[in-house]
Design a protein around this motif. Structure first.
Motif, mmCIF file in Angstrom:
data_model
loop_
_atom_site.group_PDB
_atom_site.id
_atom_site.type_symbol
_atom_site.label_atom_id
_atom_site.label_comp_id
_atom_site.label_asym_id
_atom_site.label_seq_id
_atom_site.Cartn_x
_atom_site.Cartn_y
_atom_site.Cartn_z
ATOM 1 N N VAL A 190 0.452 -1.314 -0.037
ATOM 2 C CA VAL A 190 0.170 0.012 -0.230
ATOM 3 C C VAL A 190 1.322 1.142 0.113
ATOM 4 O O VAL A 190 0.529 1.895 -0.686
ATOM 5 C CB VAL A 190 -0.812 -0.180 1.413
ATOM 6 C CG1 VAL A 190 -1.693 1.524 1.275
ATOM 7 C CG2 VAL A 190 -2.032 -1.053 0.678
ATOM 8 N N ALA A 191 1.771 1.184 0.815
ATOM 9 C CA ALA A 191 2.349 2.396 1.002
ATOM 10 C C ALA A 191 3.066 2.616 -0.210
ATOM 11 O O ALA A 191 3.718 3.715 -0.538
ATOM 12 C CB ALA A 191 3.848 2.837 1.763
ATOM 13 N N ALA A 192 4.196 1.457 -0.708
ATOM 14 C CA ALA A 192 4.828 1.631 -2.092
ATOM 15 C C ALA A 192 3.988 2.206 -3.449
ATOM 16 O O ALA A 192 4.932 2.490 -4.437
ATOM 17 C CB ALA A 192 5.048 0.071 -2.295
ATOM 18 N N ILE A 193 2.773 2.576 -2.928
ATOM 19 C CA ILE A 193 1.569 2.606 -4.282
ATOM 20 C C ILE A 193 2.222 3.964 -4.682
ATOM 21 O O ILE A 193 2.517 4.788 -5.615
ATOM 22 C CB ILE A 193 0.144 2.206 -3.978
ATOM 23 C CG1 ILE A 193 0.074 1.019 -4.780
ATOM 24 C CG2 ILE A 193 -1.114 3.754 -5.370
ATOM 25 C CD1 ILE A 193 -1.334 0.781 -3.590
ATOM 26 N N GLY A 194 2.515 4.960 -3.683
ATOM 27 C CA GLY A 194 2.977 5.870 -3.436
ATOM 28 C C GLY A 194 4.714 6.286 -4.459
ATOM 29 O O GLY A 194 4.506 6.945 -4.866
ATOM 30 N N GLY A 195 5.390 4.996 -4.654
ATOM 31 C CA GLY A 195 6.742 5.186 -5.169
ATOM 32 C C GLY A 195 5.804 4.689 -6.340
ATOM 33 O O GLY A 195 6.559 5.389 -7.661
ATOM 34 N N LEU A 196 4.712 4.187 -6.952
ATOM 35 C CA LEU A 196 4.278 3.705 -8.464
ATOM 36 C C LEU A 196 3.450 5.154 -8.668
ATOM 37 O O LEU A 196 3.822 5.904 -9.875
ATOM 38 C CB LEU A 196 3.126 3.548 -8.347
ATOM 39 C CG LEU A 196 2.485 2.152 -9.554
ATOM 40 C CD1 LEU A 196 2.102 1.052 -9.695
ATOM 41 C CD2 LEU A 196 1.763 3.560 -9.816
#
Length: 474
Positions: free
Chosen positions: A16-22
């Motif tokens: 979920v947090a890594a969607i920020g990276g996406l």
């Protein structure tokens, strides 16, 4: 009864947090497909020059620097989770606003200087979201993940950045495929920007279902909530030990903890964080990413062939980022960084030598692949890992903000100077990036501490000893 570590839960939070990276990757790369249409609609039609075009295309970077600078305040004042929600909202606003800047105040099909200003404003808003996400996403993951898998989890964020770039290349291609240039210049570019609203909305919704990090909860003296999160991640017995260690690092009173200065642990840790960020950009990676089609065209490739080679490079980025994910917690941070620096130096010195000899061909492509693969298995993800974990708990928010702002400033400098440097000498340009790769290896070897398997709380005591502070931190 002691529960065991919940690996699925840890990965779910990381995902979920890594969607920020996406979204970081998506937002920075979406302009690649829309650039010529934006130029035709907002620059050429207004009879503006290359300066206005360059400023418009790079306007998001201004927001990235701003977002990086304010990320420390947001992370400390609102928490890691709420700051990511704010970033998601900014991504959403920017996506729709960039796609339809005429909303409310302007007539579609009637470009003006005021409309150009509004478009740039929406792109800057998206850049602020990128700046926030680039700092806070690895911070969130780093504060959630157990020490022995933290490198792997934070590296996954880099995978999502690269994946986001790859996704938007295909989205842009899918929107433009089979359409006329007139339709793309009128409607297509709008769909490209607006498409980002979908992952942005998904990111915002999913964030409501994840917890705040236990380190931030302890900072705000919400120990009961912190122990619940820690127990769900690590098991109840291990959670008690971790909570005790976290509280030891926050042993100051609330008033004094809130007023801890950036250099409370000495200047060295801040300098190392800044230099990690600067070297990540000064080795020239964003030149390879931003100007890949132009580089391949200058090598003699036709336009279609250059785009295919760019997609191939995107796939190489993904594959070698996975290599980093699989090895960072086994080999350690320093060995990967030094190995990557050597590989990047070989790649860039190879390209420089061929440029001096005026040789263009498959050999140039091979050296670029060596360079890019070396970066993606080392400095790409590992820099973010170290930024997320080397700073002590009490100053992490503001220290990460300084490091990330320095990274975006270095990004802007390197990207903007590349065309000018290439006009002077291609060989010297790539040679410069090769020299920076060598210096980055020396820097890591001498100054950067190994953090493999170390808890975030260990770094507090490490830097206190480095700074010569004899306070009891146990």
């Amino acid at each position: 009864m002691n529960q065991k570590r919940n690996s699925l839960y840890i990965f779910s939070l990381t995902l979920v947090a890594a969607i920020g990276g996406l979204l970081f990757g998506y937002d920075t790369a979406v302009i690649s497909g829309a650039e010529k249409s934006v130029q035709a609609y907002l620059i050429t039609s207004l009879d503006l020059g290359t300066l206005a075009h360059g400023a418009t295309i790079s306007s998001a970077l201004i927001g990235c620097i701003i977002g990086g600078l304010i990320s420390g305040y947001f992370a400390s004042a609102f928490g890691r989770k709420k700051s990511l929600i704010i970033a998601a909202v900014l991504f959403f606003i920017s996506a729709l606003g960039s796609g339809y800047p005429e909303f409310l105040f302007f007539q579609q099909g009637e470009p003006s200087i005021a409309l150009l200003f509004v478009f740039n404003l929406y792109r800057i808003i998206g850049g602020v979201g990128v700046g926030l996400a680039s700092a806070i996403t690895p911070m969130y993951i780093g504060e959630i993940a157990p020490a022995d898998i933290r490198g792997k989890m934070v590296s996954f964020n880099q995978f999502m950045i690269i994946f986001g770039m790859l996704v938007v290349y295909f989205v842009n291609w899918g929107i433009a495929n089979g359409q006329t240039v007139e339709w793309i210049n009128d409607i297509g570019w709008r769909y490209m920007f607006a498409s980002e609203a979908i992952p942005a909305l998904m990111f915002a919704i999913l964030l409501f279902f994840v917890p705040e990090t236990p380190r931030y909860l302890v900072l705000k003296r919400e120990d009961s909530k912190a122990i619940q999160v820690l127990a769900k991640i690590n098991g109840s017995e291990e959670a008690k030990i971790i909570l005790r260690d976290i509280k030891n690092t926050y042993s100051l009173t609330k008033e004094r903890a809130d007023s801890v200065k950036l250099f409370s642990y000495g200047k060295l840790v801040i300098i190392i964080g800044i230099m990690l960020s600067v070297f990540q950009q000064f080795v020239g990676i964003n030149v390879a990413l931003y100007y890949a089609p132009r580089i391949f065209e200058s090598m003699g490739a036709a336009k279609d062939a250059s785009m295919i080679q760019t997609i191939v490079m995107g796939l190489i980025n993904v594959v070698f980022t996975v290599v980093a994910i699989l090895t960072v917690d086994k080999w350690g941070r320093k060995p990967l960084l030094i190995t990557g620096s050597i590989g990047m130096a070989i790649g860039m010195f190879g390209v420089a030598s061929l440029a001096f000899a005026d040789i263009i061909g498959i050999s140039t492509l091979i050296f670029i692949i060596i360079y890019t693969a070396s970066f993606m298995m080392s400095w790409g993800p590992i820099c973010w890992v170290l930024i997320a974990e080397i700073f002590p708990n009490k100053i992490r928010g503001q220290a990460v903000a300084v490091a990330v702002a320095a990274q975006w400033a270095a990004n802007y400098f390197i990207s903007s100077t590349y065309p000018m440097m290439m006009e002077f000498s291609g060989g010297l340009t790539y040679g410069f990036y090769g020299v920076m790769s060598i210096l980055s290896a020396v820097f890591v070897w001498i100054w950067v501490p190994e953090t493999k398997g170390k808890t975030l709380e260990y770094m507090d005591s490490f830097w206190i000893k480095k700074a010569g502070d004899k306070r009891n931190v146990s």
